[in-house]
Design a protein around this motif. Structure first.
Motif, PDB file in Angstrom:
ATOM      1  N   ASN A 342      27.113  30.006  57.723  1.00  0.00           N
ATOM      2  CA  ASN A 342      26.033  29.242  58.362  1.00  0.00           C
ATOM      3  C   ASN A 342      24.725  30.030  58.417  1.00  0.00           C
ATOM      4  OD1 ASN A 342      27.691  30.764  60.312  1.00  0.00           O
ATOM      5  ND2 ASN A 342      26.110  30.170  61.786  1.00  0.00           N
ATOM      6  N   ARG A 343      24.657  31.135  57.678  1.00  0.00           N
ATOM      7  CA  ARG A 343      23.436  31.950  57.584  1.00  0.00           C
ATOM      8  C   ARG A 343      23.246  32.388  56.125  1.00  0.00           C
ATOM      9  NH1 ARG A 343      21.740  33.523  62.767  1.00  0.00           N
ATOM     10  NH2 ARG A 343      23.338  33.295  64.391  1.00  0.00           N
ATOM     11  N   MET A 344      23.072  31.414  55.243  1.00  0.00           N
ATOM     12  CA  MET A 344      23.028  31.698  53.819  1.00  0.00           C
ATOM     13  C   MET A 344      21.618  32.001  53.308  1.00  0.00           C
ATOM     14  SD  MET A 344      26.204  31.535  53.070  1.00  0.00           S
ATOM     15  CE  MET A 344      26.122  31.617  51.290  1.00  0.00           C
ATOM     16  N   ALA A 345      20.581  31.594  54.032  1.00  0.00           N
ATOM     17  CA  ALA A 345      19.216  31.835  53.574  1.00  0.00           C
ATOM     18  C   ALA A 345      18.784  33.249  53.953  1.00  0.00           C
ATOM     19  CB  ALA A 345      18.270  30.789  54.164  1.00  0.00           C
ATOM     20  N   ALA A 346      17.558  33.615  53.508  1.00  0.00           N
ATOM     21  CA  ALA A 346      17.047  34.945  53.798  1.00  0.00           C
ATOM     22  C   ALA A 346      16.921  35.144  55.308  1.00  0.00           C
ATOM     23  CB  ALA A 346      15.700  35.137  53.119  1.00  0.00           C
ATOM     24  N   GLY A 347      17.189  36.351  55.771  1.00  0.00           N
ATOM     25  CA  GLY A 347      17.113  36.666  57.191  1.00  0.00           C
ATOM     26  C   GLY A 347      17.594  38.084  57.408  1.00  0.00           C
ATOM     27  N   PRO A 348      17.698  38.514  58.669  1.00  0.00           N
ATOM     28  CA  PRO A 348      18.160  39.882  58.947  1.00  0.00           C
ATOM     29  C   PRO A 348      19.545  40.129  58.352  1.00  0.00           C
ATOM     30  CG  PRO A 348      17.339  38.812  60.936  1.00  0.00           C
ATOM     31  CD  PRO A 348      17.428  37.749  59.893  1.00  0.00           C
ATOM     32  N   ARG A 349      19.715  41.306  57.778  1.00  0.00           N
ATOM     33  CA  ARG A 349      21.005  41.661  57.190  1.00  0.00           C
ATOM     34  C   ARG A 349      21.440  43.013  57.726  1.00  0.00           C
ATOM     35  NH1 ARG A 349      22.487  38.232  53.353  1.00  0.00           N
ATOM     36  NH2 ARG A 349      24.010  39.639  52.430  1.00  0.00           N
ATOM     37  N   GLU A 350      22.731  43.274  57.616  1.00  0.00           N
ATOM     38  CA  GLU A 350      23.291  44.531  58.093  1.00  0.00           C
ATOM     39  C   GLU A 350      24.579  44.825  57.349  1.00  0.00           C
ATOM     40  OE1 GLU A 350      24.192  43.973  62.210  1.00  0.00           O
ATOM     41  OE2 GLU A 350      25.664  42.385  61.847  1.00  0.00           O
ATOM     42  N   VAL A 351      25.001  46.059  57.416  1.00  0.00           N
ATOM     43  CA  VAL A 351      26.297  46.447  56.860  1.00  0.00           C
ATOM     44  C   VAL A 351      27.323  46.346  57.988  1.00  0.00           C
ATOM     45  CG1 VAL A 351      27.659  48.299  55.852  1.00  0.00           C
ATOM     46  CG2 VAL A 351      25.297  47.938  55.110  1.00  0.00           C
ATOM     47  N   ALA A 372      24.675  38.807  56.325  1.00  0.00           N
ATOM     48  CA  ALA A 372      23.691  38.359  57.304  1.00  0.00           C
ATOM     49  C   ALA A 372      24.108  38.860  58.691  1.00  0.00           C
ATOM     50  CB  ALA A 372      23.610  36.833  57.294  1.00  0.00           C
ATOM     51  N   ARG A 373      23.114  39.147  59.528  1.00  0.00           N
ATOM     52  CA  ARG A 373      23.448  39.620  60.871  1.00  0.00           C
ATOM     53  C   ARG A 373      24.257  38.540  61.591  1.00  0.00           C
ATOM     54  NH1 ARG A 373      21.973  43.185  64.953  1.00  0.00           N
ATOM     55  NH2 ARG A 373      22.146  42.282  67.052  1.00  0.00           N
ATOM     56  N   GLU A 375      26.500  36.770  64.692  1.00  0.00           N
ATOM     57  CA  GLU A 375      26.595  36.585  66.133  1.00  0.00           C
ATOM     58  C   GLU A 375      27.867  35.792  66.448  1.00  0.00           C
ATOM     59  OE1 GLU A 375      24.711  38.029  68.207  1.00  0.00           O
ATOM     60  OE2 GLU A 375      23.047  38.652  66.893  1.00  0.00           O
ATOM     61  N   PRO A 376      28.401  35.909  67.659  1.00  0.00           N
ATOM     62  CA  PRO A 376      29.575  35.107  68.040  1.00  0.00           C
ATOM     63  C   PRO A 376      29.324  33.622  67.803  1.00  0.00           C
ATOM     64  CG  PRO A 376      29.185  36.794  69.680  1.00  0.00           C
ATOM     65  CD  PRO A 376      28.012  36.849  68.739  1.00  0.00           C
ATOM     66  N   GLY A 377      30.333  32.948  67.266  1.00  0.00           N
ATOM     67  CA  GLY A 377      30.229  31.536  66.942  1.00  0.00           C
ATOM     68  C   GLY A 377      29.891  31.266  65.489  1.00  0.00           C
ATOM     69  N   ASP A 378      29.403  32.283  64.753  1.00  0.00           N
ATOM     70  CA  ASP A 378      29.135  32.114  63.324  1.00  0.00           C
ATOM     71  C   ASP A 378      30.442  31.968  62.555  1.00  0.00           C
ATOM     72  OD1 ASP A 378      26.404  32.268  63.624  1.00  0.00           O
ATOM     73  OD2 ASP A 378      26.296  34.416  63.175  1.00  0.00           O
ATOM     74  N   TYR A 379      30.315  31.549  61.303  1.00  0.00           N
ATOM     75  CA  TYR A 379      31.487  31.338  60.450  1.00  0.00           C
ATOM     76  C   TYR A 379      31.492  32.336  59.296  1.00  0.00           C
ATOM     77  CZ  TYR A 379      31.781  26.887  62.911  1.00  0.00           C
ATOM     78  OH  TYR A 379      31.878  25.929  63.882  1.00  0.00           O
ATOM     79  N   VAL A 380      32.552  33.109  59.198  1.00  0.00           N
ATOM     80  CA  VAL A 380      32.750  34.001  58.058  1.00  0.00           C
ATOM     81  C   VAL A 380      33.564  33.249  57.009  1.00  0.00           C
ATOM     82  CG1 VAL A 380      33.909  36.101  57.254  1.00  0.00           C
ATOM     83  CG2 VAL A 380      32.573  36.135  59.371  1.00  0.00           C
TER      84      VAL A 380
END
Length: 408
Positions: A342-351, A372-373, A375-380
């Motif tokens: 649910n965060r496929m577009a450009a945005g903050p990223r992290e390892v 993508a950075r 948060e709880p509730g996101d979908y991997v």
């Protein structure tokens, strides 16, 4: 192109969210009702079969290996697309028959068939791939007790193997099939039994991305079958040369050059048409038909830091998707294609390292991967998950509920 980029090409993105089967991932998750779940996209699987039909010889039969993914709805869909099924257990046989596949177009392979399974297969009229001389005698006894002449083919363990295969299943000492040098004597015994000899089954290996290696193995299989057929009690009517077509999972892997494989198969069909015109050639594929059409989806429960490392904790893991976790640490672990759906577009990223809820450090879906950075509730989302996922995993481990499966 990375394995992740290749996977993303299979599924479009809409409003920063992965798009599966005409619906966004977020909306799909809401409809499913809970996570984790597997989702299989019917349009992708249909397109894969259509591509094969376009490139392969028209008279070549394409069979689906049910072991790759036995989800009933998916198998029922494939029953309308392929020429036959291969099963490896009594449970898979029931699934294949329930899907509407004609028994004459089902084959049953596997080195450890029980007497009950043999009886069911003979009664149903499916083709049995004989894995040993002892199994041949058991099948003959079952046929006699039922008053049915069983349809059989001999599975051959050749001396050669499929080079570069992720899993080798022929060459040297194997539990699969009958050693090639023993087959002529077995065929002579078979001729004295009440068995309907159909032909041979040769399966050298799986998960291969080398077109040249696949073409070489297929040519060797046809040559060996033609040689062994000289000792057969009846003409060779069927030759199953397995499949072995791989899909890219990891960085640096390239997709199989299907046109090159198809060209080789056109040549083999010409060889068979000349040397054994009554023989039907069968290609048996599982992973190649369904793997890239499926994803595994789990929900982020928490993110935490440990000595500067980000851990993403989800409600899914190795108990649902053993292959993506690294198979209990028995192989050198590589990351499957993984993204935050649910965060496929450009945005903050992290390892980050993605882990599940189990009490073992082996419960890991992505190790130090750029995402993508979260948060709880996101979908991997784990891509390339349509084959050898749920049913190849230890779902009872730690007694968590099993994931759902949907065909979209």
């Amino acid at each position: 192109m990375s394995a992740l980029h290749a996977a993303l090409r299979q599924f479009p993105v809409l409003d920063d969210c992965l798009h599966l089967g005409g619906i966004t991932l977020t909306r799909l998750a809401e409809r499913v009702g809970r996570t984790p779940f597997y989702a299989y996209e019917r349009c992708h699987i249909q397109s894969r079969v259509a591509l094969l039909r376009d490139l392969l010889p028209p008279s070549l039969q394409v069979h689906y290996a049910v072991k790759a993914n036995p989800m009933p709805a998916l198998v029922q869909m494939l029953a309308q697309l392929v020429d036959g099924f291969d099963v490896a257990s009594g449970g898979e046989l029931k699934t294949a028959l329930d899907a509407g596949m004609a028994p004459a177009r089902i084959s049953f392979a596997g080195p450890g068939k029980s007497n009950a399974e043999l009886r069911s297969a003979v009664a149903a009229g499916v083709l049995l791939h004989l894995e040993s001389e002892g199994e041949m005698l058991r099948v003959a006894r079952v046929g006699e007790s039922l008053g049915i002449t069983p349809r059989v083919a001999v599975r051959v363990n050749p001396e050669f193997e499929l080079k570069y295969a992720g899993m080798k299943m022929a060459g040297g000492a194997r539990q699969f099939g009958v050693d090639a040098e023993r087959v002529p004597a077995m065929l002579r015994k078979l001729g004295g039994l009440a068995l309907d000899f159909q032909g041979f089954h040769l399966f050298c290996g799986a998960q291969n991305l080398s077109a040249s290696a696949i073409c070489e193995a297929q040519r060797l299989c046809v040559d060996l079958a033609l040689q062994l057929a000289e000792a057969a009690p009846a003409p060779m009517r069927l030759l199953n040369i397995g499949g072995g077509f791989g899909v890219p999972y990891f960085p640096g892997e390239k997709a199989l050059e299907l046109p090159a494989v198809a060209e080789g198969l056109h040549g083999l069909m010409r060889t068979l048409a000349s040397a054994s015109p009554q023989t039907q050639l069968v290609l048996e594929l599982g992973r190649y038909l369904v793997a890239e059409g499926g994803v595994y989806v789990c929900r982020v429960l928490e993110r935490k830091l440990s000595h500067g490392q980000v851990f993403v904790i989800t409600d899914g893991g190795l108990h649902h998707h053993l292959a993506a976790s690294g198979n209990f640490g028995q192989v050198i672990r590589k990351n499957y294609p993984v993204a935050v759906g649910n965060r496929m577009a450009a945005g903050p990223r992290e390892v980050a390292t993605v882990v599940g809820p189990l009490c073992t450090p082996l419960d890991m879906l992505a190790d130090s991967m750029e995402l993508a950075r979260v948060e709880p509730g996101d979908y991997v989302v784990v891509f390339q998950s349509g084959a050898y996922g749920l049913t190849a995993s230890p779902t009872a481990f730690l007694s968590h509920p099993p994931p759902l499966e949907v065909l979209v």
